[in-house]
Write a protein that holds these residues in place. Structure first.
Motif, PDB file in Angstrom:
ATOM      1  N   LEU A 122      -7.232   8.042   4.341  1.00 17.61           N
ATOM      2  CA  LEU A 122      -7.913   6.761   4.114  1.00 17.61           C
ATOM      3  C   LEU A 122      -7.167   5.599   4.763  1.00 17.61           C
ATOM      4  N   LEU A 123      -5.847   5.746   4.855  1.00 17.19           N
ATOM      5  CA  LEU A 123      -5.011   4.654   5.350  1.00 17.19           C
ATOM      6  C   LEU A 123      -4.738   4.719   6.844  1.00 17.19           C
ATOM      7  N   ASN A 124      -5.046   5.834   7.480  1.00 19.01           N
ATOM      8  CA  ASN A 124      -4.794   5.972   8.917  1.00 19.01           C
ATOM      9  C   ASN A 124      -5.623   4.973   9.715  1.00 19.01           C
ATOM     10  N   ASN A 125      -5.291   4.811  10.977  1.00 21.10           N
ATOM     11  CA  ASN A 125      -5.957   3.822  11.840  1.00 21.10           C
ATOM     12  C   ASN A 125      -7.476   3.942  11.867  1.00 21.10           C
TER      13      ASN A 125
ATOM     14  N   LEU B  65      -9.117  -3.737  -2.018  1.00 25.10           N
ATOM     15  CA  LEU B  65      -8.598  -2.664  -2.867  1.00 25.10           C
ATOM     16  C   LEU B  65      -7.478  -3.183  -3.761  1.00 25.10           C
ATOM     17  N   LEU B  66      -6.536  -3.907  -3.177  1.00 32.94           N
ATOM     18  CA  LEU B  66      -5.419  -4.441  -3.959  1.00 32.94           C
ATOM     19  C   LEU B  66      -5.892  -5.420  -5.019  1.00 32.94           C
TER      20      LEU B  66
ATOM     21  N   ILE C  53       0.847  -1.201   0.000  1.00 33.87           N
ATOM     22  CA  ILE C  53       0.000   0.000   0.000  1.00 33.87           C
ATOM     23  C   ILE C  53       0.885   1.254   0.000  1.00 33.87           C
ATOM     24  N   GLN C  54       1.921   1.248   0.811  1.00 32.65           N
ATOM     25  CA  GLN C  54       2.824   2.404   0.857  1.00 32.65           C
ATOM     26  C   GLN C  54       3.512   2.609  -0.477  1.00 32.65           C
ATOM     27  N   ASN C  55       3.938   1.514  -1.115  1.00 35.60           N
ATOM     28  CA  ASN C  55       4.598   1.628  -2.415  1.00 35.60           C
ATOM     29  C   ASN C  55       3.657   2.172  -3.482  1.00 35.60           C
ATOM     30  N   VAL C  56       2.400   1.826  -3.402  1.00 34.64           N
ATOM     31  CA  VAL C  56       1.441   2.230  -4.420  1.00 34.64           C
ATOM     32  C   VAL C  56       0.873   3.623  -4.146  1.00 34.64           C
TER      33      VAL C  56
END
Length: 179
Positions: free
Chosen positions: A60-63, A76-77, A42-45
């Motif tokens: 969107l990615l936070n806790n 999602l992936l 996710i971080q790479n994308v």
């Protein structure tokens, strides 16, 4: 990722899971490994230096964001084509296994029929070593022989799971056009 780093990464996975004495610890650790691997992808994308991407995606990615849960992240992936259908379904099964094992408690065994049934449903495990339920029923023998067979069967199941998890995580770390 260079070969040496990949090898070290694979060794870390194997060591982490091999050290797990119980099914409870094993599936909790496997869940954590999947979370870490998916977070890296996710971080790479998504977590680029671009201000617009950072501004739109970071919350969107936070806790407390909608993508905080592993189950949502793998959807999602999968939707983006970064995860095969088999890997997606297997990770879902591992998530369900963690939940099941936690509900059963720390005393659950790898040879438990309910756990065994769920393990056998994981395609990555079935592709490597199809495990038969009959193999878990040792013949009447001395206590020592029965214990040896049970320990052997536990180790076969655990080793198959370790290999499956390693292969799924390798798929998560392959190079893609988005990463």
């Amino acid at each position: 990722m260079p070969t040496f780093s990949r090898l070290k990464f694979d060794i870390d996975i194997v060591e982490t899971l091999s050290e797990a004495e119980t099914a409870y610890v094993f599936f909790t650790a496997s869940f954590d490994l999947f979370e870490d691997a998916i977070d890296i992808l996710i971080q790479n994308v998504f977590r680029k230096d671009d201000y617009a991407v950072k501004y739109a995606v970071e919350p969107l990615l936070n806790n407390d964001g909608p993508l905080a849960q592993l189950a949502i992240r793998i959807k999602l992936l999968y939707g983006l084509g970064l995860l095969s259908q088999d890997a997606y379904q297997d990770i879902e099964k591992f998530i369900a296994l963690k939940t099941f094992v936690q509900s059963e408690g720390e005393s659950i065994d790898f040879l438990s029929p309910l756990l065994f049934e769920r393990i056998n449903a994981i395609s990555a495990v079935a592709e490597m070593i199809p495990i038969n339920a009959d193999d878990n029923q040792p013949e009447e023998s001395s206590h020592f022989i029965v214990q040896m067979k049970l320990d052997h069967n536990r180790q076969v199941i655990k080793s198959s799971l370790i290999l499956a998890i390693t292969e799924i995580i390798k798929e998560l770390h392959r190079d893609t056009s988005l990463s």
